[in-house]
Design a protein around this motif. Structure first.
Motif, mmCIF file in Angstrom:
data_model
loop_
_atom_site.group_PDB
_atom_site.id
_atom_site.type_symbol
_atom_site.label_atom_id
_atom_site.label_comp_id
_atom_site.label_asym_id
_atom_site.label_seq_id
_atom_site.Cartn_x
_atom_site.Cartn_y
_atom_site.Cartn_z
ATOM 1 N N THR A 35 2.025 8.316 -23.944
ATOM 2 C CA THR A 35 2.666 7.240 -24.707
ATOM 3 C C THR A 35 1.658 6.148 -25.012
ATOM 4 N N ARG A 36 1.529 5.813 -26.293
ATOM 5 C CA ARG A 36 0.623 4.752 -26.729
ATOM 6 C C ARG A 36 1.369 3.443 -26.955
ATOM 7 N N LEU A 37 2.549 3.542 -27.569
ATOM 8 C CA LEU A 37 3.263 2.301 -27.864
ATOM 9 C C LEU A 37 4.771 2.516 -27.927
ATOM 10 N N LEU A 38 5.488 1.412 -27.779
ATOM 11 C CA LEU A 38 6.924 1.353 -27.968
ATOM 12 C C LEU A 38 7.191 0.718 -29.322
ATOM 13 N N LEU A 39 8.103 1.296 -30.085
ATOM 14 C CA LEU A 39 8.488 0.759 -31.387
ATOM 15 C C LEU A 39 9.926 0.251 -31.260
ATOM 16 N N ILE A 40 10.063 -1.066 -31.259
ATOM 17 C CA ILE A 40 11.341 -1.720 -30.973
ATOM 18 C C ILE A 40 11.833 -2.434 -32.226
ATOM 19 N N ASN A 41 13.114 -2.313 -32.509
ATOM 20 C CA ASN A 41 13.725 -2.988 -33.655
ATOM 21 C C ASN A 41 14.940 -3.775 -33.165
ATOM 22 N N THR A 42 14.863 -5.082 -33.248
ATOM 23 C CA THR A 42 15.986 -5.945 -32.908
ATOM 24 C C THR A 42 15.892 -7.230 -33.713
ATOM 25 N N PRO A 43 16.985 -7.646 -34.360
ATOM 26 C CA PRO A 43 18.253 -6.959 -34.539
ATOM 27 C C PRO A 43 18.064 -5.589 -35.180
ATOM 28 N N HIS A 44 18.922 -4.650 -34.775
ATOM 29 C CA HIS A 44 18.661 -3.236 -35.013
ATOM 30 C C HIS A 44 19.407 -2.690 -36.228
ATOM 31 N N ARG A 49 3.052 -0.004 -17.659
ATOM 32 C CA ARG A 49 2.405 1.213 -18.160
ATOM 33 C C ARG A 49 1.285 0.912 -19.162
ATOM 34 N N ASP A 50 0.966 -0.347 -19.328
ATOM 35 C CA ASP A 50 -0.109 -0.791 -20.220
ATOM 36 C C ASP A 50 0.087 -0.247 -21.644
ATOM 37 N N LEU A 51 1.259 -0.521 -22.200
ATOM 38 C CA LEU A 51 1.614 -0.040 -23.527
ATOM 39 C C LEU A 51 1.537 -1.159 -24.552
ATOM 40 N N LEU A 52 1.198 -0.795 -25.772
ATOM 41 C CA LEU A 52 1.372 -1.701 -26.896
ATOM 42 C C LEU A 52 2.838 -1.653 -27.322
ATOM 43 N N VAL A 53 3.293 -2.732 -27.939
ATOM 44 C CA VAL A 53 4.652 -2.765 -28.467
ATOM 45 C C VAL A 53 4.604 -3.277 -29.901
ATOM 46 N N VAL A 54 5.226 -2.535 -30.793
ATOM 47 C CA VAL A 54 5.412 -2.966 -32.174
ATOM 48 C C VAL A 54 6.874 -3.329 -32.322
ATOM 49 N N THR A 55 7.151 -4.560 -32.705
ATOM 50 C CA THR A 55 8.529 -5.018 -32.774
ATOM 51 C C THR A 55 8.877 -5.471 -34.189
ATOM 52 N N ASP A 56 9.880 -4.813 -34.745
ATOM 53 C CA ASP A 56 10.353 -5.060 -36.104
ATOM 54 C C ASP A 56 11.493 -6.074 -36.011
#
Length: 398
Positions: A173-182, A204-211
């Motif tokens: 796993t490289r990153l989490l892709l989060i969308n909120t409000p979804h 887990r030392d992950l990047l997060v991309v948040t929309d």
């Protein structure tokens, strides 16, 4: 013969073969052909504030942005984005090194994923998801790992299973892709849920991309909490924003990325080979829009809340089970109370049955069976349009 292209294999590369014509194009064409009310595609049917439109006209007349704007975006807009983030959320960014203007949020997503992913990386994304996520992950050669938001009928919302999210993370796993409000469920992740996401990312030392393009459309008791405000997240989060959903000028395609300098530099490296630059005069107008007083944002949210309630009531009366959204301008419904189970078939027949177009949520799922009975309606339309649509939909209950 020489000089001819071989057709021995398909022209479209294998990464994109699963992505054909979007359901939005299909359903919009169906709306035109049948004269139906289009509550499928999520765009307003009225323009945004007159003063913002006039700011674009003024920029055109003054010759600002008629040629290539600076690659990172015009300074006025980058400064306005920084001021907005600080005023609303207490976040501080450097407009020169931590902001990048993009051709809408869609390009921001594409450039970010292309920049940060290597072939074989895994991306954990909340399912259902905005359809460009899957295509951009595929173009980067990465693998998407969906974590499904589960319907909670008792609370009329969709919820994130945090244990399932944790279990989805692997060594790849490289990153989490989060969308909120979804989009499409209308779920707004709570501070507690986002805190758990942040703790997982740090652990887990992950990047997060948040929309966060619907940041100004949260209703009732919901609160929009930018992930970058939480402990340990400022340096590992790429936040994506957009003017289209907030100011109702979706055709201008002005979005942005805010992140730490190294992340913005990486995204800019990919973005410069996509559009390079875009939306010159509109950037100046959006800079003025972001500086509008809180009364604008409050009135905008109140207007959408009233439209949500109008459409939700009409859908309930028509026989749908309604998941009342805490954010965005979409309502997800369950068609099983109508005796239906196939969202695709239902949406393709709805224009003839009721003169309304909607979108089957299954297109937003890897696990199509999970989304099969759900259908999405957009309420970012004029009140009279929504009233007419609800009258037409009552035919389903007869």
């Amino acid at each position: 013969m020489t000089g001819m292209t071989s057709t021995a294999r398909p022209f479209l590369n294998r990464r994109l073969t699963e992505f054909g014509t979007t359901i939005f194009a299909e359903m919009s064409a169906l709306a035109l052909r049948t004269g139906s009310i289009n509550l499928g595609q999520g765009f307003p049917d009225t323009d945004g504030p007159e003063e913002v439109r006039e700011a674009a006209v003024r920029a055109l007349r003054d010759g600002r942005g008629n040629q290539y704007p600076p690659g990172p975006g015009v300074p006025e807009l980058r400064t306005a984005i920084v001021a907005h983030q600080h005023r609303r959320y207490g976040l501080t960014f450097d407009p020169d090194t931590e902001v990048l203007v993009t051709a809408g949020a869609t390009e921001a997503i594409a450039a970010t994923l292309l920049a940060l992913l290597e072939p074989g990386d895994e991306v954990v994304a909340l399912e259902p998801y905005y359809d460009s996520y899957a295509a951009c992950i595929a173009m980067a050669g990465a693998a998407r790992v969906p974590v499904t938001l589960r319907p909670d009928a008792g609370r009329a919302r969709f919820r994130l299973d945090l244990d399932e999210l944790r279990d989805a993370v692997t060594d790849r796993t490289r990153l989490l892709l989060i969308n909120t409000p979804h989009n499409p469920t209308g779920t707004v992740l709570t501070r507690e849920e986002l805190t758990a996401v942040a703790e997982l990312a740090v652990e887990r030392d992950l990047l997060v991309v948040t929309d966060e393009v619907y940041e100004h459309l949260v209703f009732d008791e919901a609160e929009h909490v930018p992930l970058a405000t939480l402990p340990g997240m400022r340096e590992r989060t790429v936040t994506i924003g957009s003017s289209g959903k907030t100011f109702s000028f979706t055709g201008w395609k002005v979005g942005w990325v805010t992140a730490a300098p190294g992340l913005v530099s990486a995204v800019r490296s990919a973005k410069q080979y996509l559009t390079y630059v875009s939306s010159g005069p509109f950037q100046y107008a959006v800079a003025e829009a972001l500086a509008l007083p809180d009364t604008y944002f409050d009135a905008f949210r109140a207007d959408m809340l009233a439209k949500r309630d109008l459409l939700a009531a009409g859908l309930t009366e028509a026989g749908f089970a309604v998941y009342r959204p805490a954010g965005t301008y979409f309502i997800t419904t369950d068609i099983r109370p109508l005796g239906e189970t196939d969202g695709f078939a239902f949406c393709r027949s709805l224009p003839e049955r009721a003169g309304v177009v909607a979108i089957p949520n299954a297109v937003f799922y890897d696990h199509r069976e999970q989304g099969a009975p759900f259908v999405r309606f957009a309420f970012c339309k004029q009140k009279a349009v929504l009233e007419e649509a609800t009258e037409r939909l009552k035919a389903l209950a007869r």
